[in-house]
Design a protein around this motif. Structure first.
Motif, PDB file in Angstrom:
ATOM      1  N   SER A 151       0.814  -1.219   0.000  1.00  0.00           N
ATOM      2  CA  SER A 151       0.000   0.000   0.000  1.00  0.00           C
ATOM      3  C   SER A 151       0.847   1.270   0.000  1.00  0.00           C
ATOM      4  O   SER A 151       0.355   2.335  -0.329  1.00  0.00           O
ATOM      5  CB  SER A 151      -0.941   0.008   1.207  1.00  0.00           C
ATOM      6  N   GLY A 152       2.118   1.155   0.386  1.00  0.00           N
ATOM      7  CA  GLY A 152       2.992   2.325   0.363  1.00  0.00           C
ATOM      8  C   GLY A 152       3.507   2.795   1.706  1.00  0.00           C
ATOM      9  O   GLY A 152       4.033   3.904   1.807  1.00  0.00           O
ATOM     10  N   ILE A 153       3.394   1.968   2.739  1.00  0.00           N
ATOM     11  CA  ILE A 153       3.935   2.408   4.025  1.00  0.00           C
ATOM     12  C   ILE A 153       5.465   2.407   3.991  1.00  0.00           C
ATOM     13  O   ILE A 153       6.076   1.710   3.193  1.00  0.00           O
ATOM     14  CB  ILE A 153       3.442   1.556   5.214  1.00  0.00           C
ATOM     15  N   GLU A 154       6.045   3.195   4.855  1.00  0.00           N
ATOM     16  CA  GLU A 154       7.500   3.327   4.919  1.00  0.00           C
ATOM     17  C   GLU A 154       8.130   2.352   5.914  1.00  0.00           C
ATOM     18  O   GLU A 154       9.260   1.939   5.742  1.00  0.00           O
ATOM     19  CB  GLU A 154       7.887   4.749   5.343  1.00  0.00           C
ATOM     20  N   ASP A 155       7.398   2.061   6.998  1.00  0.00           N
ATOM     21  CA  ASP A 155       7.967   1.248   8.067  1.00  0.00           C
ATOM     22  C   ASP A 155       6.839   0.776   8.970  1.00  0.00           C
ATOM     23  O   ASP A 155       5.692   1.156   8.779  1.00  0.00           O
ATOM     24  CB  ASP A 155       8.983   2.071   8.874  1.00  0.00           C
ATOM     25  N   PHE A 156       7.184  -0.051   9.966  1.00  0.00           N
ATOM     26  CA  PHE A 156       6.237  -0.554  10.955  1.00  0.00           C
ATOM     27  C   PHE A 156       6.645  -0.115  12.346  1.00  0.00           C
ATOM     28  O   PHE A 156       7.824  -0.124  12.679  1.00  0.00           O
ATOM     29  CB  PHE A 156       6.199  -2.088  10.946  1.00  0.00           C
ATOM     30  N   LEU A 157       5.657   0.225  13.151  1.00  0.00           N
ATOM     31  CA  LEU A 157       5.835   0.477  14.574  1.00  0.00           C
ATOM     32  C   LEU A 157       4.994  -0.570  15.292  1.00  0.00           C
ATOM     33  O   LEU A 157       3.771  -0.593  15.139  1.00  0.00           O
ATOM     34  CB  LEU A 157       5.358   1.886  14.937  1.00  0.00           C
ATOM     35  N   PRO A 158       5.627  -1.474  16.038  1.00  0.00           N
ATOM     36  CA  PRO A 158       4.867  -2.573  16.652  1.00  0.00           C
ATOM     37  C   PRO A 158       3.962  -2.101  17.788  1.00  0.00           C
ATOM     38  O   PRO A 158       4.166  -1.048  18.375  1.00  0.00           O
ATOM     39  CB  PRO A 158       5.966  -3.494  17.188  1.00  0.00           C
ATOM     40  N   LYS A 159       2.948  -2.921  18.053  1.00  0.00           N
ATOM     41  CA  LYS A 159       2.094  -2.733  19.233  1.00  0.00           C
ATOM     42  C   LYS A 159       2.430  -3.845  20.210  1.00  0.00           C
ATOM     43  O   LYS A 159       2.479  -4.999  19.807  1.00  0.00           O
ATOM     44  CB  LYS A 159       0.619  -2.845  18.859  1.00  0.00           C
ATOM     45  N   PRO A 160       2.637  -3.544  21.459  1.00  0.00           N
ATOM     46  CA  PRO A 160       2.711  -2.186  21.981  1.00  0.00           C
ATOM     47  C   PRO A 160       4.061  -1.563  21.637  1.00  0.00           C
ATOM     48  O   PRO A 160       5.079  -2.255  21.613  1.00  0.00           O
ATOM     49  CB  PRO A 160       2.574  -2.381  23.489  1.00  0.00           C
ATOM     50  N   PRO A 161       4.079  -0.269  21.370  1.00  0.00           N
ATOM     51  CA  PRO A 161       5.346   0.378  21.048  1.00  0.00           C
ATOM     52  C   PRO A 161       6.164   0.655  22.308  1.00  0.00           C
ATOM     53  O   PRO A 161       5.611   0.766  23.397  1.00  0.00           O
ATOM     54  CB  PRO A 161       4.908   1.697  20.407  1.00  0.00           C
ATOM     55  N   THR A 162       7.447   0.739  22.157  1.00  0.00           N
ATOM     56  CA  THR A 162       8.328   1.160  23.250  1.00  0.00           C
ATOM     57  C   THR A 162       8.974   2.474  22.827  1.00  0.00           C
ATOM     58  O   THR A 162       8.930   2.845  21.654  1.00  0.00           O
ATOM     59  CB  THR A 162       9.430   0.123  23.520  1.00  0.00           C
ATOM     60  N   MET A 163       9.562   3.162  23.770  1.00  0.00           N
ATOM     61  CA  MET A 163      10.260   4.408  23.429  1.00  0.00           C
ATOM     62  C   MET A 163      11.381   4.125  22.432  1.00  0.00           C
ATOM     63  O   MET A 163      11.635   4.913  21.526  1.00  0.00           O
ATOM     64  CB  MET A 163      10.803   5.089  24.684  1.00  0.00           C
ATOM     65  N   LYS A 164      12.056   2.991  22.585  1.00  0.00           N
ATOM     66  CA  LYS A 164      13.132   2.638  21.663  1.00  0.00           C
ATOM     67  C   LYS A 164      12.581   2.434  20.253  1.00  0.00           C
ATOM     68  O   LYS A 164      13.142   2.954  19.283  1.00  0.00           O
ATOM     69  CB  LYS A 164      13.843   1.375  22.144  1.00  0.00           C
ATOM     70  N   HIS A 165      11.474   1.696  20.127  1.00  0.00           N
ATOM     71  CA  HIS A 165      10.857   1.509  18.811  1.00  0.00           C
ATOM     72  C   HIS A 165      10.437   2.848  18.218  1.00  0.00           C
ATOM     73  O   HIS A 165      10.639   3.114  17.039  1.00  0.00           O
ATOM     74  CB  HIS A 165       9.622   0.612  18.906  1.00  0.00           C
ATOM     75  N   PHE A 166       9.823   3.696  19.051  1.00  0.00           N
ATOM     76  CA  PHE A 166       9.364   4.997  18.584  1.00  0.00           C
ATOM     77  C   PHE A 166      10.531   5.815  18.037  1.00  0.00           C
ATOM     78  O   PHE A 166      10.451   6.386  16.961  1.00  0.00           O
ATOM     79  CB  PHE A 166       8.662   5.753  19.717  1.00  0.00           C
ATOM     80  N   GLU A 167      11.598   5.847  18.806  1.00  0.00           N
ATOM     81  CA  GLU A 167      12.786   6.598  18.376  1.00  0.00           C
ATOM     82  C   GLU A 167      13.311   6.066  17.048  1.00  0.00           C
ATOM     83  O   GLU A 167      13.603   6.838  16.130  1.00  0.00           O
ATOM     84  CB  GLU A 167      13.865   6.508  19.452  1.00  0.00           C
ATOM     85  N   GLU A 168      13.420   4.749  16.914  1.00  0.00           N
ATOM     86  CA  GLU A 168      13.954   4.137  15.694  1.00  0.00           C
ATOM     87  C   GLU A 168      13.051   4.340  14.493  1.00  0.00           C
ATOM     88  O   GLU A 168      13.533   4.588  13.386  1.00  0.00           O
ATOM     89  CB  GLU A 168      14.150   2.629  15.895  1.00  0.00           C
ATOM     90  N   LYS A 169      11.753   4.228  14.683  1.00  0.00           N
ATOM     91  CA  LYS A 169      10.815   4.204  13.561  1.00  0.00           C
ATOM     92  C   LYS A 169      10.260   5.573  13.190  1.00  0.00           C
ATOM     93  O   LYS A 169       9.949   5.814  12.034  1.00  0.00           O
ATOM     94  CB  LYS A 169       9.636   3.263  13.864  1.00  0.00           C
ATOM     95  N   ILE A 170      10.112   6.467  14.141  1.00  0.00           N
ATOM     96  CA  ILE A 170       9.460   7.749  13.881  1.00  0.00           C
ATOM     97  C   ILE A 170      10.462   8.897  13.778  1.00  0.00           C
ATOM     98  O   ILE A 170      10.372   9.734  12.882  1.00  0.00           O
ATOM     99  CB  ILE A 170       8.413   8.075  14.973  1.00  0.00           C
TER     100      ILE A 170
END
Length: 179
Positions: A151-170
């Protein structure tokens, strides 16, 4: 910034699973001073609240949509975005200038993959720069992940997100974002 009262304990616990923890101050190099803005599209208010708290910790402002249809209306300038995770108060300004869009996969009315496809078409039709879309899902189904990628997404942020995931992905989109 957000008021942190009445936040469910499970939300705070989810935030504390990664580094830095919710209570930890964010290194100033990550704190955005350009008032970057993210559109959070999720039908679950707890998920919207968790993501809003993470955005808050990194100095990112956020708008909200409860589903894909609302998201598209906001991006087309047909309606105002919501200013709080409960989606009961609209912002007083109209904006579709987002650093990125965090898109849930399973939502009523329009799935995240279908919404993302429509966003890509809208941007092409209007010759406007691509807004990165980050898929937000707990699913590990290869079929769903493939649908999201196509569909065109750039990346995935898992649920539940962690601060580390947020920093890496966003936060990677912060450097390329210019208001």
């Amino acid at each position: 910034m957000l008021v942190h009262n009445k936040i469910p304990e499970k939300c705070i616990n989810a935030l504390n699973m990664g580094y830095p923890t919710f209570e930890t101050e964010i290194d100033e190099k990550f704190y955005d001073t350009n008032h970057s803005r993210v559109l959070i599209v999720d039908d679950n208010s707890t998920n919207r609240t968790i993501l809003a708290l993470m955005c808050d910790k990194f100095g990112i402002e956020c708008d909200f949509a409860k589903n894909g249809r609302q998201c598209l209306e906001i991006l087309r300038g047909e309606t105002f975005a919501f200013e709080n995770p409960d989606c009961d108060e609209h912002v007083s300004h109209k904006t579709n200038d987002y650093m990125c869009i965090i898109m849930d996969f399973h939502m009523p009315e329009l799935y995240g993959s279908d919404t993302t496809r429509e966003i890509v078409e809208l941007e092409k039709k209007n010759a406007i720069p691509r807004t990165p879309v980050v898929g937000h899902t707990a699913s590990s189904s290869e079929e769903e992940i493939e649908q999201f990628l196509l569909s065109g997404i750039e990346d995935f942020l898992p649920k539940p997100p962690t601060m580390k995931h947020f920093e890496e992905k966003i936060m990677k989109f912060k450097d390329s974002y210019a208001m």
